[in-house]
Design a protein around this motif. Sequence first.
Motif, short mmCIF file in Angstrom:
data_model
loop_
_atom_site.label_atom_id
_atom_site.label_comp_id
_atom_site.label_asym_id
_atom_site.label_seq_id
_atom_site.Cartn_x
_atom_site.Cartn_y
_atom_site.Cartn_z
N LEU A 162 -8.64 -0.93 -5.73
CA LEU A 162 -9.09 -1.77 -6.85
C LEU A 162 -7.95 -2.53 -7.51
O LEU A 162 -8.16 -3.65 -7.99
CB LEU A 162 -9.81 -0.91 -7.88
CG LEU A 162 -11.17 -0.34 -7.45
CD1 LEU A 162 -11.72 0.59 -8.53
CD2 LEU A 162 -12.16 -1.46 -7.17
N HIS A 163 -6.76 -1.95 -7.55
CA HIS A 163 -5.67 -2.55 -8.33
C HIS A 163 -4.56 -3.17 -7.48
O HIS A 163 -3.85 -4.06 -7.96
CB HIS A 163 -5.07 -1.50 -9.27
CG HIS A 163 -6.05 -0.92 -10.23
ND1 HIS A 163 -6.62 -1.65 -11.25
CD2 HIS A 163 -6.58 0.34 -10.34
CE1 HIS A 163 -7.45 -0.89 -11.95
NE2 HIS A 163 -7.45 0.32 -11.42
N VAL A 164 -4.42 -2.70 -6.24
CA VAL A 164 -3.33 -3.19 -5.41
C VAL A 164 -3.83 -4.09 -4.29
O VAL A 164 -3.24 -5.15 -4.02
CB VAL A 164 -2.52 -2.02 -4.81
CG1 VAL A 164 -1.43 -2.52 -3.87
CG2 VAL A 164 -1.92 -1.16 -5.92
N VAL A 165 -4.92 -3.71 -3.64
CA VAL A 165 -5.40 -4.43 -2.46
C VAL A 165 -6.38 -5.54 -2.83
O VAL A 165 -6.23 -6.68 -2.38
CB VAL A 165 -6.07 -3.45 -1.47
CG1 VAL A 165 -6.68 -4.21 -0.29
CG2 VAL A 165 -5.06 -2.42 -0.98
N LEU A 166 -7.38 -5.23 -3.65
CA LEU A 166 -8.48 -6.17 -3.87
C LEU A 166 -8.08 -7.45 -4.60
O LEU A 166 -8.45 -8.54 -4.15
CB LEU A 166 -9.62 -5.46 -4.60
CG LEU A 166 -10.90 -6.28 -4.79
CD1 LEU A 166 -11.47 -6.72 -3.45
CD2 LEU A 166 -11.94 -5.48 -5.58
N ILE A 175 0.84 -1.20 0.00
CA ILE A 175 0.00 0.00 0.00
C ILE A 175 0.87 1.24 0.00
O ILE A 175 0.60 2.22 -0.73
CB ILE A 175 -0.94 -0.01 1.22
CG1 ILE A 175 -1.86 -1.24 1.15
CG2 ILE A 175 -1.75 1.27 1.29
CD1 ILE A 175 -2.75 -1.41 2.36
N GLU A 176 1.93 1.25 0.79
CA GLU A 176 2.82 2.40 0.84
C GLU A 176 3.53 2.61 -0.49
O GLU A 176 3.74 3.75 -0.92
CB GLU A 176 3.84 2.20 1.96
CG GLU A 176 3.21 2.25 3.36
CD GLU A 176 4.19 1.91 4.45
OE1 GLU A 176 5.31 1.44 4.12
OE2 GLU A 176 3.86 2.11 5.63
N MET A 222 -0.88 7.10 -6.46
CA MET A 222 -2.14 6.48 -6.85
C MET A 222 -3.25 6.95 -5.92
O MET A 222 -3.03 7.13 -4.71
CB MET A 222 -2.02 4.95 -6.78
CG MET A 222 -1.06 4.36 -7.80
SD MET A 222 -0.94 2.55 -7.70
CE MET A 222 -2.59 2.06 -8.25
N ALA A 223 -4.44 7.15 -6.47
CA ALA A 223 -5.59 7.56 -5.67
C ALA A 223 -6.03 6.39 -4.79
O ALA A 223 -5.78 5.22 -5.11
CB ALA A 223 -6.73 7.98 -6.58
N PRO A 224 -6.69 6.70 -3.66
CA PRO A 224 -7.15 5.62 -2.77
C PRO A 224 -8.01 4.57 -3.48
O PRO A 224 -7.87 3.37 -3.22
CB PRO A 224 -7.95 6.37 -1.70
CG PRO A 224 -7.34 7.73 -1.67
CD PRO A 224 -6.94 8.02 -3.08
N ALA A 225 -8.89 5.01 -4.38
CA ALA A 225 -9.73 4.06 -5.11
C ALA A 225 -8.88 3.16 -6.00
O ALA A 225 -9.13 1.96 -6.12
CB ALA A 225 -10.77 4.80 -5.94
N GLN A 226 -7.86 3.74 -6.64
CA GLN A 226 -6.97 2.95 -7.49
C GLN A 226 -6.18 1.93 -6.67
O GLN A 226 -6.00 0.78 -7.09
CB GLN A 226 -6.01 3.86 -8.24
CG GLN A 226 -6.66 4.73 -9.31
CD GLN A 226 -5.65 5.66 -9.96
OE1 GLN A 226 -4.87 6.33 -9.29
NE2 GLN A 226 -5.67 5.70 -11.29
N ILE A 227 -5.73 2.35 -5.50
CA ILE A 227 -4.98 1.45 -4.63
C ILE A 227 -5.85 0.27 -4.23
O ILE A 227 -5.42 -0.89 -4.27
CB ILE A 227 -4.47 2.20 -3.38
CG1 ILE A 227 -3.43 3.25 -3.78
CG2 ILE A 227 -3.87 1.21 -2.36
CD1 ILE A 227 -2.98 4.12 -2.64
#
Length: 222
Positions: free
Chosen positions: A136-140, A121-122, A129-134
């Motif tokens: 949808l693309h990094v966390v989910l 995340i960091e 990256m925007a929170p929504a991008q993080i």
Amino acid sequence: MSIELDFGAVLAQWPLLLQGIAWTAGLTAVSTVAGLGLGIAAAWARNEGPLPLRWTVGLYVELIRNTPFIIQLFFVFFGLPALGVQLSPAWASVLAMVVNLSAYATEIIRAGIRATPRGQIEAAQSLAMAPAQIFLHVVLPPALRRVWPALVSQVIIVMLGSSVCGQISTEELSYAANLIQSRNFRAFEAFIIAAAIYLALSVGLRHLLNRLGARWLGGAHG
């Protein structure tokens, strides 16, 4: 005492069985897509949302997970009309299944999200990256990959739970089996065949969802 089994009397009613299978498959498909979508949104809300939203979603999850599905179904079909919301048996079944699945999916997905390494995340934040991008693309995606087998099992549980929707005249598989045995009095054979069909549906659904998970998530298994 001899018992003569006559499965042919049940199989002769194959149009009813096929109709029941179609209804069960349809209810499951719609509730899976909507329930998992709502579960993802609720999981985000429990992790990242404002405190009032976290409490609201938490209360919803606890309420649904600690009450029987049949009570939830009856509340939707018999209770909501008192509030002016009249639903057909099919739509009441779909709504109850979506609400039930999403509550369980929320906690399953949230567990996957919480297992995401903080460093990922960091790193995404450092790339602006925007929170929504993080999310949808990094966390989910990796979160879903971790918990996919549990989600698949929960979808199957909800599919099997759809058997109680016949109580409000939704024409799914158990409703068809009950209708057949009321006509020919072959209850043993009718419900044995229904059980075999549910088993086949469960195995097939697990295989299908695992393949879809492997294709979309690149590593889901079960």
